[in-house]
Design a protein around this motif. Sequence first.
Motif, mmCIF file in Angstrom:
data_model
loop_
_atom_site.group_PDB
_atom_site.id
_atom_site.type_symbol
_atom_site.label_atom_id
_atom_site.label_comp_id
_atom_site.label_asym_id
_atom_site.label_seq_id
_atom_site.Cartn_x
_atom_site.Cartn_y
_atom_site.Cartn_z
ATOM 1 N N SER A 116 -7.102 -7.268 4.992
ATOM 2 C CA SER A 116 -6.871 -7.516 4.632
ATOM 3 C C SER A 116 -8.280 -8.047 3.404
ATOM 4 O O SER A 116 -8.366 -8.092 2.400
ATOM 5 C CB SER A 116 -6.135 -8.892 4.277
ATOM 6 O OG SER A 116 -4.577 -8.335 4.986
ATOM 7 N N LYS A 120 -9.130 -5.534 0.772
ATOM 8 C CA LYS A 120 -9.027 -7.012 -1.173
ATOM 9 C C LYS A 120 -10.970 -6.977 -1.318
ATOM 10 O O LYS A 120 -11.087 -6.519 -2.562
ATOM 11 C CB LYS A 120 -9.071 -8.179 -0.713
ATOM 12 C CG LYS A 120 -8.953 -9.058 -1.752
ATOM 13 C CD LYS A 120 -8.331 -10.355 -1.064
ATOM 14 C CE LYS A 120 -8.295 -11.736 -3.054
ATOM 15 N NZ LYS A 120 -8.295 -12.928 -2.241
ATOM 16 N N TRP A 146 -7.330 -3.773 -9.149
ATOM 17 C CA TRP A 146 -5.991 -3.781 -7.908
ATOM 18 C C TRP A 146 -4.943 -4.453 -7.282
ATOM 19 O O TRP A 146 -4.042 -4.641 -7.576
ATOM 20 C CB TRP A 146 -6.656 -3.140 -6.284
ATOM 21 C CG TRP A 146 -7.515 -1.754 -6.959
ATOM 22 C CD1 TRP A 146 -8.957 -1.854 -7.512
ATOM 23 C CD2 TRP A 146 -6.771 -0.504 -6.982
ATOM 24 N NE1 TRP A 146 -9.325 -0.290 -7.052
ATOM 25 C CE2 TRP A 146 -8.018 0.488 -7.256
ATOM 26 C CE3 TRP A 146 -6.292 -0.054 -7.188
ATOM 27 C CZ2 TRP A 146 -7.793 1.997 -7.529
ATOM 28 C CZ3 TRP A 146 -5.484 1.418 -7.747
ATOM 29 C CH2 TRP A 146 -6.755 2.193 -7.709
ATOM 30 N N THR A 147 -5.255 -5.727 -7.422
ATOM 31 C CA THR A 147 -5.256 -6.965 -6.992
ATOM 32 C C THR A 147 -4.056 -7.545 -8.094
ATOM 33 O O THR A 147 -3.136 -8.782 -7.646
ATOM 34 C CB THR A 147 -5.391 -7.871 -5.873
ATOM 35 O OG1 THR A 147 -6.641 -8.615 -6.322
ATOM 36 C CG2 THR A 147 -6.565 -6.674 -4.511
ATOM 37 N N TYR A 155 -0.634 -3.608 -7.207
ATOM 38 C CA TYR A 155 -1.725 -4.358 -5.991
ATOM 39 C C TYR A 155 0.166 -3.292 -4.551
ATOM 40 O O TYR A 155 -0.608 -3.905 -3.070
ATOM 41 C CB TYR A 155 -0.637 -5.915 -6.113
ATOM 42 C CG TYR A 155 0.330 -5.860 -6.326
ATOM 43 C CD1 TYR A 155 1.970 -5.941 -5.277
ATOM 44 C CD2 TYR A 155 1.244 -6.417 -8.189
ATOM 45 C CE1 TYR A 155 2.671 -5.984 -5.866
ATOM 46 C CE2 TYR A 155 2.017 -6.366 -8.535
ATOM 47 C CZ TYR A 155 3.053 -6.966 -7.682
ATOM 48 O OH TYR A 155 4.498 -6.292 -7.790
ATOM 49 N N VAL A 158 -2.461 -1.569 -2.563
ATOM 50 C CA VAL A 158 -3.263 -2.223 -1.606
ATOM 51 C C VAL A 158 -2.437 -2.658 -0.534
ATOM 52 O O VAL A 158 -3.212 -2.417 0.755
ATOM 53 C CB VAL A 158 -3.958 -3.629 -2.301
ATOM 54 C CG1 VAL A 158 -5.064 -4.110 -1.700
ATOM 55 C CG2 VAL A 158 -4.797 -2.891 -3.610
ATOM 56 N N LEU A 159 -1.735 -3.196 -1.097
ATOM 57 C CA LEU A 159 -0.496 -3.863 0.409
ATOM 58 C C LEU A 159 0.636 -2.365 0.983
ATOM 59 O O LEU A 159 -0.019 -2.960 2.898
ATOM 60 C CB LEU A 159 0.566 -5.310 0.014
ATOM 61 C CG LEU A 159 0.261 -6.040 -0.863
ATOM 62 C CD1 LEU A 159 1.098 -6.114 -1.906
ATOM 63 C CD2 LEU A 159 -0.571 -6.976 -0.534
ATOM 64 N N VAL A 234 -4.436 -11.159 0.319
ATOM 65 C CA VAL A 234 -5.152 -9.811 -0.302
ATOM 66 C C VAL A 234 -4.914 -10.436 -1.793
ATOM 67 O O VAL A 234 -5.145 -10.479 -2.660
ATOM 68 C CB VAL A 234 -4.143 -8.742 -0.126
ATOM 69 C CG1 VAL A 234 -4.167 -7.408 -1.872
ATOM 70 C CG2 VAL A 234 -4.465 -7.755 1.096
ATOM 71 N N LEU A 235 -3.317 -11.431 -1.898
ATOM 72 C CA LEU A 235 -3.334 -11.798 -3.293
ATOM 73 C C LEU A 235 -3.311 -13.032 -3.667
ATOM 74 O O LEU A 235 -3.464 -13.463 -5.007
ATOM 75 C CB LEU A 235 -1.672 -11.206 -3.527
ATOM 76 C CG LEU A 235 -1.377 -9.704 -3.444
ATOM 77 C CD1 LEU A 235 0.072 -9.899 -3.978
ATOM 78 C CD2 LEU A 235 -1.800 -9.254 -4.653
#
Length: 291
Positions: A116, A120, A146-147, A155, A158-159, A234-235
């Motif tokens: 992660s 990120k 992106w996040t 996002y 990304v996930l 990530v977030l």
Amino acid sequence: MRHGRAFWLFVGPFAAGLLVFVYVPIGWSLLLSFFDARNTVTPAEFVGLRNYVDMLTDGPFLSSLGTFSVFAAFIVPLTFVLALALALLVSQISFMQAFFRSVFFLPTACSYVVASLVWKLSIFNGLRSGVANTVLGWFGADPVAWTVSTSPPWYWLVLVTLRLWLQLGFYMILFIAGLQRIPAVLYEAAALDGARSWQAFRFVTLPQLRTTSVAVLLLLLIGAYQAFDEFYNVLGTDRGYPPFARPPLIYLYYTALGSGGQDFGHGSAGAVILTLLIVGVTLLQGRMVRR
């Protein structure tokens, strides 16, 4: 008698650990869900089903369940199709097959937290120097946050790509094991009948992989609803976690251990609701696949 002692000698420690660290906490959580337990794990005031009613009428919790449903709708079919395609490709390779199996399986051993942070901070870090934005820069596009971008919601890219990279190899191995159990005589009979490759896949491979497919789909669905590490790492930021993509486990984490007070009663009720949802969807999916 001797065999019985040997059995419990090997199984006993595992069974004791399972009882103490799994079944007792599950039972205690179920008990707390019927009580008003704030800042304590000891049941205080019995409230019956009030905690469940509060959670089922709580907008953020229902929104988090919707978030996970969207995540599962993306990740389950994508992983299933790509893992099956990789398994078919690797099984047909006659040169360095073990090497390619290892290459695709290696990400499974990587920590979700480490992966992660790599996604990120290196690949999708939002700066022009990030890998994704560097590639976009080659085509004259502006950098993308992106996040934190919610319109469009980048996002999710990304996930989903992170989860795909981490788990694709594991399910590929499961499909390879299923492919190896298919008798070669079935393909020979299909070839004698004039079946083409796609017909052999549809009428021989897929039916023979039914048991493996059910297991893979169930594992994927359960894993999707239990996702936590990639969402949180990530977030999450130093200012907290954004509510627009908050999964149920993170919402329950903030409910039970948040800075506003430890509410183990509502947190336990939400965990039970999430468990029942996973069980219900799993049973429904298993029945549909068997049909």
